[in-house]
Design an enzyme around this catalytic site. Structure first.
Site, PDB file in Angstrom:
ATOM      1  N   TYR A  51      15.867  35.036  28.668  1.00 20.20           N
ATOM      2  CA  TYR A  51      14.599  35.087  27.936  1.00 20.20           C
ATOM      3  C   TYR A  51      13.480  35.623  28.836  1.00 20.20           C
ATOM      4  O   TYR A  51      12.313  35.298  28.653  1.00 20.20           O
ATOM      5  CB  TYR A  51      14.227  33.704  27.404  1.00 20.20           C
ATOM      6  CG  TYR A  51      15.090  33.285  26.239  1.00 20.20           C
ATOM      7  CD1 TYR A  51      14.734  33.592  24.927  1.00 20.20           C
ATOM      8  CD2 TYR A  51      16.282  32.608  26.449  1.00 20.20           C
ATOM      9  CE1 TYR A  51      15.525  33.221  23.861  1.00 20.20           C
ATOM     10  CE2 TYR A  51      17.089  32.231  25.387  1.00 20.20           C
ATOM     11  CZ  TYR A  51      16.706  32.534  24.094  1.00 20.20           C
ATOM     12  OH  TYR A  51      17.494  32.173  23.041  1.00 20.20           O
ATOM     13  N   SER A  52      13.836  36.468  29.783  1.00 20.15           N
ATOM     14  CA  SER A  52      12.895  36.944  30.790  1.00 20.15           C
ATOM     15  C   SER A  52      11.750  37.755  30.193  1.00 20.15           C
ATOM     16  O   SER A  52      11.956  38.803  29.571  1.00 20.15           O
ATOM     17  CB  SER A  52      13.638  37.801  31.817  1.00 20.15           C
ATOM     18  OG  SER A  52      12.740  38.490  32.654  1.00 20.15           O
TER      19      SER A  52
END
Length: 304
Positions: A76-77
């Protein structure tokens, strides 16, 4: 449109993110003035501090005619999400080394990244821990010749000037700037141009952060002799991308009371820490505070 024309369109002329006064009974009770710098509104896809940190990294990639940009991040960067969006706008290939399993490619963050043309390579946690080892970096350089390799979070010396430009945008003097801290790049960038009259306080959003001050000093060595900053390490909520249910509810309540969007990973966790410290009397009456909203709202889409 040339690559540099696209870069100039993306970054110049720079339009400052909004800055607004926040009101809350606790602020009135402790005689504090609090503003927020809404970097979450800098760009619809390249959000917050990522927009600032990538500015001169992208210019370097274009000036060196790099084959593309390679970087690292979780499933989920915010950094990989922003890098993919920027690469799409600049017609610059991007590659993400992702900590996690291949099924993560279907989550909203990586789904966006793939639609914007980012190639994804998934590695397990053990392999991902090697992301700073010269041997693995050299291997990646051989496998992807001509790619500019950027550290996790975009935190590298090239990121600091873009962050430092924030000081030029402030509409009034403040006593202290408060921000969430993960990889240390944004904090280092602020310190690199810190006005003598303004302190900087970072709220760490991950635990086990005895190394974090060292990382800030590695990125900006003069920080080691600068007394005008500090880190708060007790508001991580259990670790990176972790947040107790009760804290999530309190963050949602704060967001509603303040009239701003907050997520429970970065800015929400730091804002909660700030208000808890205000209640504990950490900030002297009469202080003028500025909270930096570093964006990253997209990363909350199913990350907890």
């Amino acid at each position: 449109m040339s690559e540099f024309s696209a870069w100039k369109k993306l970054y110049q002329p720079q339009r400052p993110s909004p800055q607004q006064r926040l009101f809350h009974p606790l602020l009135e009770q402790h005689a504090l003035a609090l503003w927020i710098k809404r970097d979450d509104q800098l760009h619809p896809r390249i959000s917050g501090n990522k927009w600032r940190k990538l500015k001169y990294i992208l210019r370097q990639a274009l000036s060196e005619q790099a084959s593309g940009v390679l970087s690292f991040g979780g499933a989920y960067s915010n950094h990989l999400h922003a890098l993919a969006a920027a690469g799409h706008e600049l017609s610059l290939p991007t590659l993400g080394i992702v900590r996690g399993e291949p099924h993560s490619r279907h989550n909203p963050t990586l789904g966006d990244a793939r639609r914007w043309g980012m190639a994804l390579e998934f590695v397990d946690r053990q392999q991902y821990r090697r992301r700073q080892e010269p041997a693995w970096l050299n291997e990646l350089a051989r496998r992807y010749p001509g790619f500019l390799i950027v550290p996790e979070g975009g935190s590298c010396p090239q990121a600091l000037p873009g962050v430092a430009e924030l000081w030029q945008e402030l509409s009034q003097e403040v006593d202290e700037v408060i921000l969430p801290v993960a990889s240390g790049g944004t904090l280092a960038g602020l310190l690199s141009a810190r006005p003598a009259t303004t302190r900087v306080r970072g709220y760490a959003v991950l635990k086990g952060t005895s190394w974090l001050a060292e990382e800030v000093c590695r990125l900006y060595p003069a920080a080691g002799q600068d007394p005008g900053w500090q880190l708060e390490l007790d508001h991580h909520g259990g670790g990176y991308a972790r947040c107790p249910v009760a804290d999530q509810a309190t963050i949602a309540e704060l967001a509603e009371q303040l009239g701003i969007p907050l997520e429970p990973i970065y800015s929400g966790k730091a804002m909660l820490g700030l208000f808890r410290d205000i209640e504990a009397g950490l900030y002297p009456a009469g202080s003028r505070l500025l909270f930096l909203h570093t964006g990253g709202l997209q990363g909350a889409r199913g990350a907890l």
